[in-house]
Structure formats: structure tokens, C-alpha cells
Scaffold this active site. Structure first.
Site, PDB file in Angstrom:
ATOM      1  N   SER A  49      19.752  -0.906  -6.298  1.00 17.35           N
ATOM      2  CA  SER A  49      18.905  -0.703  -5.116  1.00 17.35           C
ATOM      3  C   SER A  49      19.720  -0.240  -3.914  1.00 17.35           C
ATOM      4  O   SER A  49      19.212  -0.224  -2.791  1.00 17.35           O
ATOM      5  CB  SER A  49      18.181  -2.009  -4.779  1.00 17.35           C
ATOM      6  N   ASN A 136      19.293 -14.474  -3.534  1.00 18.01           N
ATOM      7  CA  ASN A 136      17.860 -14.677  -3.266  1.00 18.01           C
ATOM      8  C   ASN A 136      17.587 -15.098  -1.825  1.00 18.01           C
ATOM      9  O   ASN A 136      16.716 -14.541  -1.167  1.00 18.01           O
ATOM     10  CB  ASN A 136      17.285 -15.707  -4.245  1.00 18.01           C
ATOM     11  N   THR A 181     -22.355   8.288  19.208  1.00 19.80           N
ATOM     12  CA  THR A 181     -22.544   7.397  18.063  1.00 19.80           C
ATOM     13  C   THR A 181     -23.004   8.306  16.938  1.00 19.80           C
ATOM     14  O   THR A 181     -23.671   9.316  17.203  1.00 19.80           O
ATOM     15  CB  THR A 181     -23.609   6.304  18.330  1.00 19.80           C
ATOM     16  N   HIS A 182     -22.634   8.006  15.729  1.00 16.97           N
ATOM     17  CA  HIS A 182     -22.954   8.857  14.571  1.00 16.97           C
ATOM     18  C   HIS A 182     -22.462  10.290  14.763  1.00 16.97           C
ATOM     19  O   HIS A 182     -23.029  11.223  14.207  1.00 16.97           O
ATOM     20  CB  HIS A 182     -24.459   8.877  14.284  1.00 16.97           C
ATOM     21  N   SER A 303      -0.318  29.481  13.009  1.00 12.13           N
ATOM     22  CA  SER A 303      -0.520  29.854  11.616  1.00 12.13           C
ATOM     23  C   SER A 303       0.415  31.006  11.287  1.00 12.13           C
ATOM     24  O   SER A 303       0.686  31.866  12.127  1.00 12.13           O
ATOM     25  CB  SER A 303      -1.970  30.275  11.411  1.00 12.13           C
ATOM     26  N   LYS A 309      -4.369  31.192  15.894  1.00 13.07           N
ATOM     27  CA  LYS A 309      -4.526  29.760  15.629  1.00 13.07           C
ATOM     28  C   LYS A 309      -3.671  28.865  16.523  1.00 13.07           C
ATOM     29  O   LYS A 309      -2.531  29.163  16.824  1.00 13.07           O
ATOM     30  CB  LYS A 309      -4.172  29.449  14.166  1.00 13.07           C
ATOM     31  N   ASN A 311      -3.137  24.790  16.206  1.00 11.63           N
ATOM     32  CA  ASN A 311      -3.539  23.646  15.387  1.00 11.63           C
ATOM     33  C   ASN A 311      -2.962  22.327  15.905  1.00 11.63           C
ATOM     34  O   ASN A 311      -1.876  22.297  16.473  1.00 11.63           O
ATOM     35  CB  ASN A 311      -3.073  23.840  13.939  1.00 11.63           C
ATOM     36  N   GLU A 316      -2.914  15.535  12.850  1.00  9.56           N
ATOM     37  CA  GLU A 316      -3.283  15.545  11.425  1.00  9.56           C
ATOM     38  C   GLU A 316      -2.242  14.795  10.587  1.00  9.56           C
ATOM     39  O   GLU A 316      -2.585  14.075   9.645  1.00  9.56           O
ATOM     40  CB  GLU A 316      -3.412  16.988  10.924  1.00  9.56           C
ATOM     41  N   TYR A 343      11.874 -16.679  -7.497  1.00  9.01           N
ATOM     42  CA  TYR A 343      12.306 -15.286  -7.363  1.00  9.01           C
ATOM     43  C   TYR A 343      12.133 -14.544  -8.681  1.00  9.01           C
ATOM     44  O   TYR A 343      12.394 -15.075  -9.764  1.00  9.01           O
ATOM     45  CB  TYR A 343      13.785 -15.206  -6.929  1.00  9.01           C
ATOM     46  N   GLN A 348      12.448  -6.917  -5.581  1.00  7.62           N
ATOM     47  CA  GLN A 348      13.317  -5.876  -5.028  1.00  7.62           C
ATOM     48  C   GLN A 348      12.488  -4.648  -4.622  1.00  7.62           C
ATOM     49  O   GLN A 348      12.878  -3.894  -3.747  1.00  7.62           O
ATOM     50  CB  GLN A 348      14.360  -5.497  -6.086  1.00  7.62           C
TER      51      GLN A 348
END
Ligand code: ARG
Length: 482
Positions: A49, A136, A181-182, A303, A309, A311, A316, A343, A348
Site C-alpha cells: 500500500s 493496527n 419551484t419545480h 470549445s 462557446k 462553458n 460541471e 482488524y 487497508q
């Protein structure tokens, strides 16, 4: 290297019969002496690890220094041995920081990297560091130290975002936007009220972190493998040296509990969910169709094919990263669900989701805050849109209520007016009084003063409403809190 006889290392197959020779340039594993064959190289690569927990080298060294200091103070090792160990550990920290020591996967995990290096530096004394300790409780300690830092970083990032939100609320308290709303236009509101709604979400996020910090800041060091130690360890002292508020009460729980990680990742998930909703608004509002908001060029992308464009990629991306953090939460819950006490090596696998969610949440809040600072509401356009919109219909209904007409009737009458307004393409404020009176005799001239977005907002009287007065009050309270 000394004590080669107790080393277990990875060796190519043809070296099986010459075990010791094969190990001369390989790394030593901490648990090798019990085995007669070297650990399979593929199995070691699979179980190593270092590439993940290498990030914890500072926490690991900090934990080891506290443990060694306590061992020295309690006379479990001599003061001189303790000093040598601590000095060696401090040097190793600098070596890793400077890149002079690059942790290698062959060392299995960061704990082994550091202990092996310590042995190279100070010899057999290094072996005394692990007295009364297991990896541990060691890894549980490292993880809590890491979480403590990250909880504080996330709290700081949220605090900065809350300040920006108060600035925005102040700057736009008199600007009128649509409330939805909605995703249908509902009523005009002060933009300040909108920003303060998010302020409240991030305030709760910060409270959640404050609350879970009480459970993060507990030391598991001294639990050893899971059952404690025969050595007279002073867990209170090592906890104190590490700045923990308190110590574990059950050694099994101390090494096998990962609740606090799950709580933290779930707090990160909730914060990401709040950000993602905010991002969604920003993406929609900055579109041509809405056109309520502009993100500055410095936080927009273009773009490669469509030159016009602009963006909202940062928003996002944050919305997308939210999905990843939810995945981390699900991973962690699933890793833990079938584990017998105490453990298990499965644990891990807790580090990739922990690191990913902590870093993603902190980065996202930070970047979102900077992007938000680079947005501006298009007040002129919104003024024009809100003035001629149907979103004042609720005002008409409440106007009739004030004329003692039951709300249900007022709602029905107003519905008819709205329908007429649509059919005849006449905005509500442009309908004549004669026409209003055809629907209900109670209308008089005063309806027209009620039919502006400003009047609608100003006349809100209830607690915590969107009225300018209420927003002013909320801003003052928010400032007080910050
Ligand atoms: N690398 C391990 C982890 O992160 C450390 C604990 C190893 N303990 C053990 N009994 N194999 O969980």
C-alpha cells in the site's frame, strides 16, 4: 544490513534454495521470521500500500515519535534509546520530504518503509520502537491524525465560502431574481435571499464537521494489535503528545472501528451535494436561455470547434466529482459491512476513498468559492423579465385575502385571471382595473401598487422571508456568526 537471518524478502524462484543470498539486496518485511519461503513477488505487489499510504509519512512519524517518547518516559526503553529513535525519525521525515528517500513498494507499507530506514540509520535500537505497538493501532492513529488536518482544512474552506456568500448577499440584496419551484418561475425574490439559502447549507456542513471532530480526535494508540499489551504503556501520555482530546476505551474497537471515516466521507458527500445543486443553478443561469448570470472569462472554457462557446466547466466538474465522492462513501460502507472483529486486511482499502473524498471536497469548495467570486448577476435583464412575468399571481391572491376573501376562492379567481392574461398576451400589471373587477368586485386601484416585484418582496411579512428587511436581518446574523 544486520539481522539478515530474520528477513523475509521477495526472491526470484531460482533463489529459493539460497534464501539469504537472494535477500541481500531486497527489503525486509516486518513479519518474515515465521516463514520458510519468501513471499511471492506478485502477492507482495498486490498487497503493498506504499503508493497510497506513503501520503501518511508525516502522521506516521509523528505517531512514532509520540510512542517512542512515551516508551522512554515510562522506562519501557531507555531515555537514550528513545532519543536516538526520535532523532532518527526526524531525519527520515526530512529525507522523505526532500526526496532523498523515496518509499518503495517492496516495503509493503509506509510503516515498514520508515522502520526499515530507521534500522539502517541507528541499527538494532530501531527494533525497540515497536514495543507494545502493532501496525493496527499505528495505522488507526495515522488515519485519525490525517482526518484531523483534513477536517480543519475543509472547515476553513467552508468558512471562506460562507464569507463570499455574505458578500454576495450584501452586494445583491436589492436585486430581484426569480425564485423557482419545480424549475418553474414561482415568485420574485431578493437575490440576497437566494445566496443566504446556500449560506445556511454550508453553515450546517461546518457544524457537522465540528461535531464529528469530537469523535475523530480520540487516540487509538496503545491498543496494540487489538487486545492491549503486557507492557506498562501510558496511552494517555502518547495521546497528549499527539494533541488528542481523549483515548479509546476498548482496544478491539480502537483498531477495528472505521465509523469516523464513514462519517467524514458522508459529511464530504453532503457538502458535495450542496455544491452540486449550486453548480446546477449556475450552469442553467449562465445559459443563453436563462441569461441571469455571467461567469467571468477566467473561470470559463471554450470549445475546440465552436468558437462562440463559453462553458461552465468548473461547475460541471464539481457536479461530476460529487458522484465520485458518493462512490467513496459506498465503497467504505461496503468494505466494512461483512468484517468480523477485529482488524482485517480489507481495512487497508479504506485509504483511497478517504484520501479521495477529503481532497476532492476541499478542492471543490475552494475552487467553487473562487468561481463564485467571479460571477455577476445580470440585474438589468432580470429587472425586465421579472416586471412582466406571471410570478406576481400569488400577490393577487394574497391581495384578495386582505379584502377578506377566503384564500381558496382567491386562488381560483387568480387562476382565471392568469389564464385570461396568457390567452390575451397581457402581463398582469397591464390588465385594466375594469377587467380585474369583472373577475372580482373587490379589486380597486391599489392592486397596481401591489403588482410590482419590489412591492411583492417588500410586503412579505413572515419570519425568514425574502423581504428586503428579512434579508438585511439575515446578513447581520451571518456576519455575527462569521
Ligand atoms: N497497511 C495496513 C493498513 O493500512 C497496516 C496494518 C497492517 N496490519 C496487519 N495486521 N497486517 O491497514
Amino acid at each position: 544490513m544486520h539481522s539478515q537471518s530474520s528477513m523475509r524478502a521477495v526472491a526470484p524462484l531460482f533463489h529459493l534454495f539460497n534464501h539469504r543470498a537472494a535477500m541481500s539486496n531486497k527489503k525486509e518485511l516486518l513479519w518474515a521470521s515465521r516463514f520458510n519461503e519468501p513471499f511471492d513477488e506478485g502477492a507482495l505487489k498486490f498487497s503493498s500500500s506504499v503508493h497510497v499510504d506513503g501520503k501518511l509519512f508525516r502522521e506516521d512519524i509523528q505517531g512514532s515519535i509520540a510512542h517512542a517518547t512515551m516508551l522512554g518516559e515510562e522506562g519501557i526503553i531507555t531515555a537514550e534509546d528513545s532519543r536516538q529513535i526520535c532523532d532518527g525519525l526526524k531525519e527520515i521525515e526530512k529525507e522523505i520530504e526532500s526526496g532523498a528517500l523515496v518509499p518503495q513498494w517492496e516495503d509493503e507499507d509506509i510503516h515498514t518503509v520508515i522502520e526499515n530506514r530507521l534500522k539502517e540509520k541507528i541499527g538494532a535500537v530501531a527494533g525497540k520502537l515497536h514495543s507494545g505497538r502493532s501496525r493496527n493501532d499505528q495505522v488507526a492513529t495515522d488515519t485519525r491524525l490525517y482526518m484531523r488536518t483534513k477536517v480543519n482544512e475543509l472547515k476553513g474552506a467552508l468558512g471562506a465560502l460562507m464569507e463570499t456568500l455574505v458578500d454576495k448577499a450584501e452586494a445583491y440584496k436589492n436585486s430581484i431574481i426569480f425564485g423557482y419551484t419545480h424549475l418553474q418561475r414561482a415568485q420574485p425574490i431578493s437575490a440576497g435571499h437566494y445566496y443566504l439559502a446556500y449560506f445556511n447549507m454550508f453553515k450546517r456542513d461546518r457544524e457537522r464537521l465540528n461535531d464529528l471532530m469530537q469523535r475523530v480526535n480520540i487516540s487509538p494508540l496503545g491498543a496494540a494489535a487489538f487486545s492491549g499489551s503486557t507492557l506498562p504503556l501510558n496511552a494517555k501520555r502518547s495521546a497528549e503528545l499527539l494533541g488528542f482530546d481523549s483515548i479509546f476505551s476498548n482496544s478491539i474497537d480502537a483498531v477495528s472501528d472505521r465509523d469516523i471515516l464513514i462519517e467524514f466521507i458522508s459529511a464530504c458527500s453532503i457538502t458535495m451535494m450542496h455544491l452540486s445543486r449550486f453548480c446546477e443553478d449556475i450552469i442553467l443561469w449562465s445559459s443563453y436561455e436563462f441569461g441571469y448570470l455571467e461567469i467571468s472569462d477566467s473561470f470559463s472554457t471554450g470549445s475546440s470547434i465552436m468558437p462562440q462557446k463559453k462553458n461552465a466547466d468548473i461547475a460541471e466538474l464539481i457536479r461530476g466529482k460529487t458522484g465520485r465522492v458518493y462512490g467513496d462513501l459506498m465503497a467504505m460502507l461496503t468494505i466494512m459491512k461483512g468484517l468480523p472483529l477485529s482488524y482485517n486486511r480489507d481495512m487497508q482499502e479504506d485509504k483511497p476513498p478517504l484520501f479521495d473524498s477529503a481532497e476532492t471536497a476541499i478542492e471543490s469548495v475552494t475552487l467553487f468559492n473562487r468561481m463564485l467570486q467571479h460571477t455577476r448577476i445580470k440585474e438589468d435583464r432580470l429587472k425586465e423579465l421579472t416586471a412582466k412575468d406571471l410570478s406576481l399571481a400569488t400577490e393577487i391572491a394574497e391581495y384578495l385575502v386582505k379584502k377578506d376573501i377566503p384564500f381558496r376562492d382567491a386562488h381560483r379567481i387568480t387562476g382565471k385571471i392568469v389564464s385570461w392574461s396568457i390567452e390575451n398576451a397581457t402581463p398582469l400589471p397591464n390588465i385594466t382595473l375594469e377587467k380585474y373587477r369583472e373577475f372580482e368586485a373587490a379589486f380597486d386601484e391599489s392592486i397596481f401598487t401591489a403588482l410590482t416585484p419590489e412591492a411583492s418582496i417588500t410586503s412579505k411579512k413572515s419570519h425568514g422571508s425574502c423581504s428586503f428587511e428579512s434579508v438585511e436581518k439575515q446578513i447581520a446574523e451571518a456576519k455575527e456568526l462569521l
